[in-house]
Write a protein that holds these residues in place. Structure first.
Motif, short mmCIF file in Angstrom:
data_model
loop_
_atom_site.label_atom_id
_atom_site.label_comp_id
_atom_site.label_asym_id
_atom_site.label_seq_id
_atom_site.Cartn_x
_atom_site.Cartn_y
_atom_site.Cartn_z
N ILE A 114 0.84 -1.20 0.00
CA ILE A 114 0.00 0.00 0.00
C ILE A 114 0.87 1.25 0.00
CG2 ILE A 114 -1.67 1.33 1.36
CD1 ILE A 114 -2.92 -1.34 2.16
N SER A 115 1.97 1.23 0.73
CA SER A 115 2.83 2.41 0.75
C SER A 115 3.48 2.63 -0.61
CB SER A 115 3.89 2.28 1.83
OG SER A 115 4.81 1.25 1.51
N LYS A 116 3.79 1.57 -1.33
CA LYS A 116 4.33 1.71 -2.69
C LYS A 116 3.27 2.24 -3.64
CE LYS A 116 8.35 -0.63 -2.25
NZ LYS A 116 9.54 0.10 -2.10
N MET A 117 2.02 1.81 -3.45
CA MET A 117 0.93 2.23 -4.31
C MET A 117 0.49 3.67 -4.05
SD MET A 117 -1.50 -1.13 -4.45
CE MET A 117 -2.77 -0.26 -5.31
N SER A 118 0.88 4.23 -2.92
CA SER A 118 0.44 5.59 -2.60
C SER A 118 1.01 6.62 -3.58
CB SER A 118 0.83 5.95 -1.17
OG SER A 118 2.23 6.02 -1.06
N ASP A 119 2.07 6.26 -4.29
CA ASP A 119 2.62 7.17 -5.29
C ASP A 119 1.87 7.09 -6.62
OD1 ASP A 119 4.52 7.96 -3.47
OD2 ASP A 119 5.98 6.48 -4.14
N PRO B 200 -11.00 6.81 -10.18
CA PRO B 200 -12.17 7.50 -9.64
C PRO B 200 -13.00 6.51 -8.81
CG PRO B 200 -11.94 7.95 -11.97
CD PRO B 200 -10.94 6.89 -11.63
N GLY B 201 -13.41 6.90 -7.65
CA GLY B 201 -14.15 6.02 -6.76
C GLY B 201 -13.30 5.51 -5.61
N ASP B 202 -11.98 5.57 -5.75
CA ASP B 202 -11.09 5.21 -4.65
C ASP B 202 -11.09 6.35 -3.64
OD1 ASP B 202 -10.49 2.89 -5.95
OD2 ASP B 202 -8.52 3.53 -6.63
N ILE B 203 -11.07 6.00 -2.38
CA ILE B 203 -11.13 7.00 -1.32
C ILE B 203 -9.72 7.20 -0.76
CG2 ILE B 203 -12.06 7.54 0.95
CD1 ILE B 203 -14.45 5.72 0.18
N VAL B 204 -9.21 8.41 -0.87
CA VAL B 204 -7.90 8.75 -0.33
C VAL B 204 -8.08 10.00 0.53
CG1 VAL B 204 -5.52 9.39 -0.84
CG2 VAL B 204 -6.73 7.84 -2.36
N ARG C 186 -6.03 12.50 3.00
CA ARG C 186 -4.69 12.91 3.44
C ARG C 186 -4.81 14.01 4.47
NH1 ARG C 186 -0.83 11.80 -1.47
NH2 ARG C 186 -2.21 10.41 -2.60
N LYS C 187 -4.23 13.77 5.61
CA LYS C 187 -4.14 14.79 6.67
C LYS C 187 -2.67 15.11 6.89
CE LYS C 187 -8.56 14.69 7.75
NZ LYS C 187 -9.46 15.77 7.78
N LYS C 188 -2.39 15.87 7.89
CA LYS C 188 -1.01 16.28 8.14
C LYS C 188 -0.06 15.09 8.31
CE LYS C 188 -0.59 20.00 10.75
NZ LYS C 188 -0.43 20.81 11.95
N ASN C 189 -0.35 14.20 9.25
CA ASN C 189 0.52 13.05 9.51
C ASN C 189 -0.21 11.73 9.30
OD1 ASN C 189 2.69 14.66 10.30
ND2 ASN C 189 1.82 14.90 12.34
N PHE C 190 -1.21 11.71 8.43
CA PHE C 190 -2.05 10.53 8.31
C PHE C 190 -2.56 10.42 6.87
CE2 PHE C 190 -6.37 8.73 8.45
CZ PHE C 190 -6.09 7.50 9.02
N VAL C 191 -2.51 9.21 6.33
CA VAL C 191 -3.09 8.94 5.01
C VAL C 191 -3.97 7.70 5.14
CG1 VAL C 191 -2.62 8.34 2.61
CG2 VAL C 191 -1.10 9.90 3.81
N PHE C 192 -5.23 7.83 4.75
CA PHE C 192 -6.17 6.71 4.74
C PHE C 192 -6.53 6.43 3.29
CE2 PHE C 192 -10.55 5.11 4.56
CZ PHE C 192 -10.38 3.95 5.30
N ILE C 193 -6.30 5.17 2.87
CA ILE C 193 -6.57 4.79 1.49
C ILE C 193 -7.53 3.62 1.49
CG2 ILE C 193 -5.56 3.97 -0.66
CD1 ILE C 193 -2.88 5.17 0.37
N PHE C 194 -8.66 3.78 0.79
CA PHE C 194 -9.64 2.70 0.64
C PHE C 194 -9.91 2.56 -0.86
CE2 PHE C 194 -13.94 0.84 0.80
CZ PHE C 194 -13.62 -0.30 1.52
N PRO C 195 -9.13 1.70 -1.54
CA PRO C 195 -9.22 1.60 -3.00
C PRO C 195 -10.36 0.70 -3.47
CG PRO C 195 -7.48 0.19 -2.21
CD PRO C 195 -8.04 0.91 -1.01
#
Length: 53
Positions: free
Chosen positions: A5-10, A15-19, A21-30
């Protein structure tokens, strides 16, 4: 899994994937990516299983 997941964050998300991003937090729901992957794997596995029956 976390490394994948960390590799895919780049990558660009579909469309439809939920990303979120906050200051020190990333939530990804693909969700869209997982649906497409699931459909593709189902088709591939059905084709393979027909050859072995």
């Amino acid at each position: 899994m976390i490394l994948l997941i960390s590799k895919m964050s780049d990558l660009k998300w579909l469309p439809g994937d939920i990303v979120i991003r906050k200051k020190n937090f990333v939530f990804i729901f693909p969700i869209t990516t997982m649906i497409i992957l699931s459909v593709a794997l189902t088709i591939i596995l059905n084709i393979i299983s027909k050859f072995f029956k």
